[in-house]
Design an enzyme around this catalytic site. Structure first.
Site, PDB file in Angstrom:
ATOM      1  N   GLY A   1       1.079  -1.312   0.409  1.00  0.00           N
ATOM      2  CA  GLY A   1       0.253  -0.019  -0.095  1.00  0.00           C
ATOM      3  C   GLY A   1       0.810   1.621  -0.226  1.00  0.00           C
ATOM      4  CB  THR A   2       1.639   4.178  -1.440  1.00  0.00           C
ATOM      5  OG1 THR A   2       2.586   4.726  -1.057  1.00  0.00           O
ATOM      6  CG2 THR A   2       1.189   3.412  -2.890  1.00  0.00           C
ATOM      7  CB  THR A   3      -1.243   7.659  -0.051  1.00  0.00           C
ATOM      8  OG1 THR A   3      -2.209   6.961   0.951  1.00  0.00           O
ATOM      9  CG2 THR A   3      -2.150   8.988  -0.357  1.00  0.00           C
TER      10      THR A   3
END
Length: 222
Positions: free
Chosen positions: A24-26
């Site tokens: 995951g990441t943003t």
């Protein structure tokens, strides 16, 4: 030893087959008149384990072109290395600086041709003499879309409404930076796979400005 190791596993877990780990990441990029602001969190996770707290997910492709990376770290690092090499070769052969559109098309082509083997969603943004500041979103599968506000990664699902509310046409540089920081900080608060610090990259005609915001100084307020 194998029997001893298995004795600590529940019957259900011992039957599980090795598979892909969730990541995951943003990431985010927003153009403004005269430039573009790119931002990203810094957490790299493999399932529930945080492998890196301060990773740099904003990779430089050319002097004023950058790429925000999400998905498999290995895949996106390989992609950015390939695109950086091809852009350097193109600039030497043509004697011109590469445009953001050229870089995005090259990234899209590689992603699409290898879509069955890659886990990579990227945002290409930067400044050039033709279009000024521009941003292209290249999600999984290799589609390429020019956008006024591009977000990606697992944390993006939490901030669609926030970015719609904050974004407006012809924002100033300061307003765009504030929007990027606030949006990513709220995604980090909600998404367990996003976290660490916020890195930003401001690109305009005058050059490149990098900044980071520590985790204890994130702008969560209204």
């Amino acid at each position: 030893m194998a029997a001893l190791a298995n004795s600590f596993l529940s019957p259900e877990s011992s039957r599980l087959k090795p598979g892909e780990l969730s990541t995951g990441t943003t990431i985010m990029a927003v153009p403004f008149p005269g430039g573009v602001v790119l931002g990203a969190d810094s957490r790299v996770s493999t399932g529930t384990y945080i492998a890196n707290r301060t990773s740099d997910k904003i990779a430089q492709l050319s002097s004023k072109i950058f790429c925000c990376r999400s998905g498999s770290a290995a895949d996106t690092q390989a992609l950015t290395d390939y695109v950086r090499f091809y852009l350097q070769q193109w600039e030497v052969e043509t004697g011109r600086n590469a445009t953001v559109k050229v870089a995005a098309h090259l990234m899209r082509k590689i992603c699409y041709q290898n879509k069955d083997n890659l886990s990579a969603g990227v945002i290409v943004g930067g400044w050039d003499e033709v279009d000024g500041g521009s941003v292209y979103n290249i999600p999984l599968g290799g589609t390429m879309i020019k956008m006024d506000c591009a977000i990606g990664g697992s944390g993006s699902t939490y901030i669609y409404g926030l970015t719609d509310a904050l974004h407006k046409p012809n924002m100033t540089k300061a307003e765009t930076v504030a929007m990027v920081k606030k949006s990513i900080s709220h995604a980090m608060a909600r998404d367990g796979s996003s976290g660490g610090i916020i890195r930003t990259c401001i690109v305009d005609e005058s050059g490149v400005e990098r900044e980071y915001i520590p985790g204890n100084q994130l702008p969560y307020g209204p």
